[in-house]
Design an enzyme around this catalytic site. Sequence first.
Site, mmCIF file in Angstrom:
data_model
loop_
_atom_site.group_PDB
_atom_site.id
_atom_site.type_symbol
_atom_site.label_atom_id
_atom_site.label_comp_id
_atom_site.label_asym_id
_atom_site.label_seq_id
_atom_site.Cartn_x
_atom_site.Cartn_y
_atom_site.Cartn_z
ATOM 1 N N LEU A 51 -23.801 42.565 -4.366
ATOM 2 C CA LEU A 51 -23.116 42.075 -5.569
ATOM 3 C C LEU A 51 -21.627 42.427 -5.575
ATOM 4 O O LEU A 51 -20.803 41.662 -6.080
ATOM 5 C CB LEU A 51 -23.817 42.679 -6.800
ATOM 6 N N ASP A 105 -16.491 57.688 -0.674
ATOM 7 C CA ASP A 105 -17.777 57.970 -1.312
ATOM 8 C C ASP A 105 -17.473 58.195 -2.795
ATOM 9 O O ASP A 105 -16.768 59.150 -3.148
ATOM 10 C CB ASP A 105 -18.386 59.229 -0.672
ATOM 11 N N SER A 199 -27.747 47.239 -15.224
ATOM 12 C CA SER A 199 -28.983 46.553 -14.819
ATOM 13 C C SER A 199 -29.763 46.225 -16.076
ATOM 14 O O SER A 199 -29.629 46.926 -17.093
ATOM 15 C CB SER A 199 -29.819 47.456 -13.927
ATOM 16 N N TYR A 214 -33.526 55.654 -12.048
ATOM 17 C CA TYR A 214 -32.667 54.462 -12.017
ATOM 18 C C TYR A 214 -32.431 53.945 -13.435
ATOM 19 O O TYR A 214 -31.295 53.702 -13.850
ATOM 20 C CB TYR A 214 -33.334 53.393 -11.149
ATOM 21 N N LYS A 218 -28.800 53.641 -15.523
ATOM 22 C CA LYS A 218 -28.259 52.346 -15.941
ATOM 23 C C LYS A 218 -28.050 52.298 -17.460
ATOM 24 O O LYS A 218 -27.090 51.696 -17.942
ATOM 25 C CB LYS A 218 -29.170 51.212 -15.460
ATOM 26 N N ILE A 247 -31.933 40.360 -8.168
ATOM 27 C CA ILE A 247 -31.080 39.543 -7.285
ATOM 28 C C ILE A 247 -31.537 39.785 -5.853
ATOM 29 O O ILE A 247 -31.790 40.935 -5.465
ATOM 30 C CB ILE A 247 -29.594 39.962 -7.358
HETATM 31 N N1 LIG Z 1 -30.027 43.668 -6.494
HETATM 32 C C1 LIG Z 1 -30.531 43.670 -7.705
HETATM 33 O O1 LIG Z 1 -31.591 43.069 -7.990
HETATM 34 C C2 LIG Z 1 -29.836 44.401 -8.801
HETATM 35 C C3 LIG Z 1 -30.309 44.239 -10.105
HETATM 36 C C4 LIG Z 1 -29.680 44.911 -11.138
HETATM 37 C C5 LIG Z 1 -28.594 45.728 -10.878
HETATM 38 N N2 LIG Z 1 -28.150 45.861 -9.597
HETATM 39 C C6 LIG Z 1 -27.024 46.770 -9.398
HETATM 40 O O2 LIG Z 1 -25.974 46.083 -8.742
HETATM 41 C C7 LIG Z 1 -25.224 47.024 -7.972
HETATM 42 C C8 LIG Z 1 -25.085 46.488 -6.563
HETATM 43 O O3 LIG Z 1 -26.387 46.306 -6.050
HETATM 44 P P1 LIG Z 1 -26.676 45.478 -4.733
HETATM 45 O O4 LIG Z 1 -28.000 44.844 -4.922
HETATM 46 O O5 LIG Z 1 -25.507 44.675 -4.366
HETATM 47 O O6 LIG Z 1 -26.858 46.694 -3.710
HETATM 48 P P2 LIG Z 1 -26.472 46.832 -2.151
HETATM 49 O O7 LIG Z 1 -27.247 48.008 -1.647
HETATM 50 O O8 LIG Z 1 -26.640 45.530 -1.446
HETATM 51 O O9 LIG Z 1 -24.927 47.201 -2.222
HETATM 52 C C9 LIG Z 1 -24.513 48.434 -2.763
HETATM 53 C C10 LIG Z 1 -23.276 48.894 -2.024
HETATM 54 O O10 LIG Z 1 -22.881 50.152 -2.598
HETATM 55 C C11 LIG Z 1 -22.486 50.999 -1.540
HETATM 56 N N3 LIG Z 1 -22.626 52.403 -1.931
HETATM 57 C C12 LIG Z 1 -23.772 53.098 -2.163
HETATM 58 N N4 LIG Z 1 -23.492 54.383 -2.427
HETATM 59 C C13 LIG Z 1 -22.141 54.509 -2.386
HETATM 60 C C14 LIG Z 1 -21.251 55.591 -2.571
HETATM 61 N N5 LIG Z 1 -21.692 56.826 -2.839
HETATM 62 N N6 LIG Z 1 -19.930 55.365 -2.456
HETATM 63 C C15 LIG Z 1 -19.456 54.127 -2.178
HETATM 64 N N7 LIG Z 1 -20.255 53.058 -1.973
HETATM 65 C C16 LIG Z 1 -21.578 53.254 -2.071
HETATM 66 C C17 LIG Z 1 -23.433 50.657 -0.399
HETATM 67 O O11 LIG Z 1 -22.924 51.099 0.837
HETATM 68 C C18 LIG Z 1 -23.540 49.154 -0.531
HETATM 69 O O12 LIG Z 1 -22.570 48.489 0.239
HETATM 70 C C19 LIG Z 1 -25.979 48.350 -8.047
HETATM 71 O O13 LIG Z 1 -25.369 49.170 -9.011
HETATM 72 C C20 LIG Z 1 -27.354 47.933 -8.503
HETATM 73 O O14 LIG Z 1 -28.009 48.949 -9.215
HETATM 74 C C21 LIG Z 1 -28.740 45.220 -8.553
#
Ligand SMILES: NC(=O)c1ccc[n+]([C@@H]2O[C@H](COP(=O)([O-])OP(=O)(O)OC[C@H]3O[C@@H](n4cnc5c(N)ncnc54)[C@H](O)[C@@H]3O)[C@@H](O)[C@H]2O)c1
Length: 311
Positions: A51, A105, A199, A214, A218, A247
């Site tokens: 995302l 990080d 979320s 989680y 959120k 997603i």
């Molecule tokens: N995918 C879903 O269904 C969904 C639904 C609701 C909310 N979200 C939220 O959307 C956000 C993105 O999710 P996504 O599905 O794209 O996940 P993803 O795992 O594809 O991407 C997350 C990114 O965050 C980076 N990351 C993790 N820890 C880190 C840190 N300590 N420092 C810097 N970067 C860091 C990872 O390296 C990764 O590139 C998250 O907060 C997730 O909770 C996702």
Amino acid sequence: MYSAASRSVRQTTAHLFARCWVRTPGRGVATLPLFSLEGKTCVVTGAGRGLGKETLTAFARSGARGACIDLTLASCNSSISHIKSHLRTTASDLPEPDIRPYACDVTNESAVQSTFAQIAHDFGGIDILVTAAGIVDNVEAERYEFERWKKMVDVNLHGSWLAAREGGKYMIRQNERDGEIGKEEGWKKRGGSIVFIGSMSGNICVRPQKQAGYNATKAAVNMLAKSLATEWATHNIRVNSLSPGYIATDLIKGLLKKEGKDLSQEWVKHIPMGRMAHPSEFQGTVVWMVSDAASYLTGSDIIVDGGYTAY
Ligand SMILES: NC(=O)c1ccc[n+]([C@@H]2O[C@H](COP(=O)([O-])OP(=O)(O)OC[C@H]3O[C@@H](n4cnc5c(N)ncnc54)[C@H](O)[C@@H]3O)[C@@H](O)[C@H]2O)c1
């Protein structure tokens, strides 16, 4: 004959209109100019994939420049080259966006401080921040190890807060500085916009997976957005959260693999629209939220979940 004061107002108005109605040559799409992010500097955490990457793509497509933050330079660079090649094929008339990689990080306070200082120096300020860095973990509460719980809170809550605190500092600073510069002419002060990626799990408990950690992070992020919205409104900074439903990103694919069973069949039964979202379906919402089109939106949580939480 116009007085100096009325001439100044007319010039200011004309300038603002000119800025609003700039049309990138050849874009060929009629849309409300308020959605444009031209001239804005954005920062997106977790933009190495998923995302965050989708958000950065949408911002670049809307005219912004900015920073891609993720754990490694390699993931940032790969994301940036993917975004640039995507825009070359889908919007070839646009100039190549200025997006730069920053390995950081978000749980490391001094790393976040120095990274934001570097970004503000490199781009001359920060207008937009989206915190998409996040992790997910499914563990029954009675078996949840404390170290694991702390990591969840560290990335999802502390990471979002540290990024917002640092980004907010630069937004406040530039708001005060630009306010001073434009005081006599009545310029609208330069503010900022922050979106925390929350979320739907910050609003309800999804099923059947057990994910108290989680869900709690959120919900905290949603409340953090509201709190900062009230604190920073006087600095012209808007703060909101975007709460997605399911997603099909790598995070979810990884989770399904770890679970060893296809939970997605079960999830889809509870989604009125009958499917998970594609990451690109968040582009419009996130651009709207940070743009001037949402100038009165602050302290809100926008849920985009295909109707999941409507049941
Ligand atoms: N995918 C879903 O269904 C969904 C639904 C609701 C909310 N979200 C939220 O959307 C956000 C993105 O999710 P996504 O599905 O794209 O996940 P993803 O795992 O594809 O991407 C997350 C990114 O965050 C980076 N990351 C993790 N820890 C880190 C840190 N300590 N420092 C810097 N970067 C860091 C990872 O390296 C990764 O590139 C998250 O907060 C997730 O909770 C996702």
